[in-house]
Write a protein that holds these residues in place. Sequence first.
Motif, PDB file in Angstrom:
ATOM      1  N   GLU A 321       0.679  -1.393   0.212  1.00 38.44           N
ATOM      2  CA  GLU A 321      -0.547  -0.309   0.171  1.00 38.44           C
ATOM      3  C   GLU A 321       0.490   1.375  -0.100  1.00 38.44           C
ATOM      4  N   PHE A 322       0.347   2.018  -1.073  1.00 33.95           N
ATOM      5  CA  PHE A 322       1.035   3.175  -1.008  1.00 33.95           C
ATOM      6  C   PHE A 322       0.521   4.546  -1.294  1.00 33.95           C
ATOM      7  N   SER A 323       0.659   6.007  -1.235  1.00 35.28           N
ATOM      8  CA  SER A 323       0.289   6.648  -1.944  1.00 35.28           C
ATOM      9  C   SER A 323       1.165   7.292  -3.913  1.00 35.28           C
ATOM     10  N   ALA A 324      -0.037   7.846  -4.319  1.00 36.64           N
ATOM     11  CA  ALA A 324       0.085   7.643  -5.672  1.00 36.64           C
ATOM     12  C   ALA A 324      -0.294   9.977  -6.395  1.00 36.64           C
ATOM     13  N   SER A 325       0.426  10.550  -6.730  1.00 33.48           N
ATOM     14  CA  SER A 325       0.533  11.297  -7.374  1.00 33.48           C
ATOM     15  C   SER A 325      -0.828  11.448  -8.627  1.00 33.48           C
ATOM     16  N   ALA A 326      -1.897  11.952  -8.705  1.00 32.59           N
ATOM     17  CA  ALA A 326      -2.457  12.313  -9.905  1.00 32.59           C
ATOM     18  C   ALA A 326      -1.671  12.449 -10.869  1.00 32.59           C
ATOM     19  N   ASN A 327      -0.889  12.976 -10.626  1.00 33.12           N
ATOM     20  CA  ASN A 327      -0.024  14.227 -11.960  1.00 33.12           C
ATOM     21  C   ASN A 327       0.670  12.875 -12.487  1.00 33.12           C
ATOM     22  N   GLU A 328       1.762  11.973 -12.040  1.00 32.62           N
ATOM     23  CA  GLU A 328       2.187  11.312 -12.184  1.00 32.62           C
ATOM     24  C   GLU A 328       1.394   9.473 -12.733  1.00 32.62           C
ATOM     25  N   PRO A 329       2.178   8.769 -13.394  1.00 33.26           N
ATOM     26  CA  PRO A 329       1.117   7.557 -13.910  1.00 33.26           C
ATOM     27  C   PRO A 329       1.322   7.021 -13.210  1.00 33.26           C
TER      28      PRO A 329
END
Length: 402
Positions: A321-329
């Motif tokens: 589980e981790f977080s992801a920026s909406a601006n990157e694939p």
Amino acid sequence: MPYGVKLKGLGGNDMKEFAFLPKTRDAIIASAEAKDVDGEFIINQKAKALHPDYQALTVREIIDHVDAKTYILGNEDGSPVAYFKAGQYLSLQFIIDNSIITRPYSISSSPQWSLLGKYAVTIRRNPGGFAADKIIDTLRTGDKVIASAPEGSFFYDPIRDGKSVIALAGGSGITPFLSMAYAIRDGIEDFNLTIIYGSRDDKSILFKDELKSITNDCAKVKVVHVLSEETRDDCESGFITAELISKYLPSNGTCSIFMCGPEAMYNFVGKEVEKLGIDNKFIRKELQSVTKDVASQPGYPADCKDQVYNVKLIRGNAVYEFSASANEPVLVAIERAGIAAPSRCRCGECGWCRSKLLKGNVFIPEGTDGRRKADKDYGYIHPCASFPVSDIEIEVPGVYTE
Ligand code: FES
């Protein structure tokens, strides 16, 4: 005989023998001993040499440019590396900040070099990016690099393409065209190549001397430099416009337009090429990455920009589980989290990163959605070209390592 075809006696016998072949084959199979075949067939050895799962290469030499470096990668003992078509790329694997990442780089050397056991690839600095600057600052002569087999379909095909190619290049997008130019000079390819190469100024032109030397040796290759921030008598000034391209179109015969460069170049030059009215099938683009500004893409849900979402990733028995920026694939978020995920082209085309989206939604820019229809229908995505627009759950395949 219908259609005036005359069968000679010998032809008839050949046909008879051919008709008996399946019976003969079945008899040989039936009489053979049921045991494993000893050794490997030459055809399998050749196939493996041409299409290896991966190649363990060594950095043999590094050549400096103004804001880029060329790496000569190869087998230490000089044995051949996998052969390629000029214009193809290698996906190189690196470990950066404990993450296994891959990046595709077009091969800039002649296909002939692969028989001498080496390739050349060029990496240009990309301030603020995740990989390029770190690779340039840390990769040293003697280091090992895992490379894919040569990949991609950005090469000349006499059945599909015109006899002449107008190549529009920007920045390090010159590399596949340099390889094509070498291939023509070396007699491996046979077509007329005019490279229209856009750069800021004279000192930022990559491979100027190499291109000059090829054009001196080979009349089939021409190079036109276009400078946007400097005026010189031996170069065009400004940008690569429809008007400028028209000056170099062949007066007779069909030509193909090949494009390779940064996103900004496609945004501008793509529209200029449309003005030429050339049939779409003769226009080829090599994308080097997906968009860096997803929020500007048509159809992007504006309120997602700059958001951060949660990702649950399943690979085999492991769950992350981790977080992801909406601006990157999604793929970049996976790599930032230190998780190895397969990838090659990184622009939605090859399907190597194909993964199942179990929950949530992603945004896929129109120009980089290379999925098959069945994959779209059954919820598969290419994480390299998919941007999260909600929390997501995704199942990814494994990845090769040495
Ligand atoms: S790496 Fe090629 S489609 Fe994702």
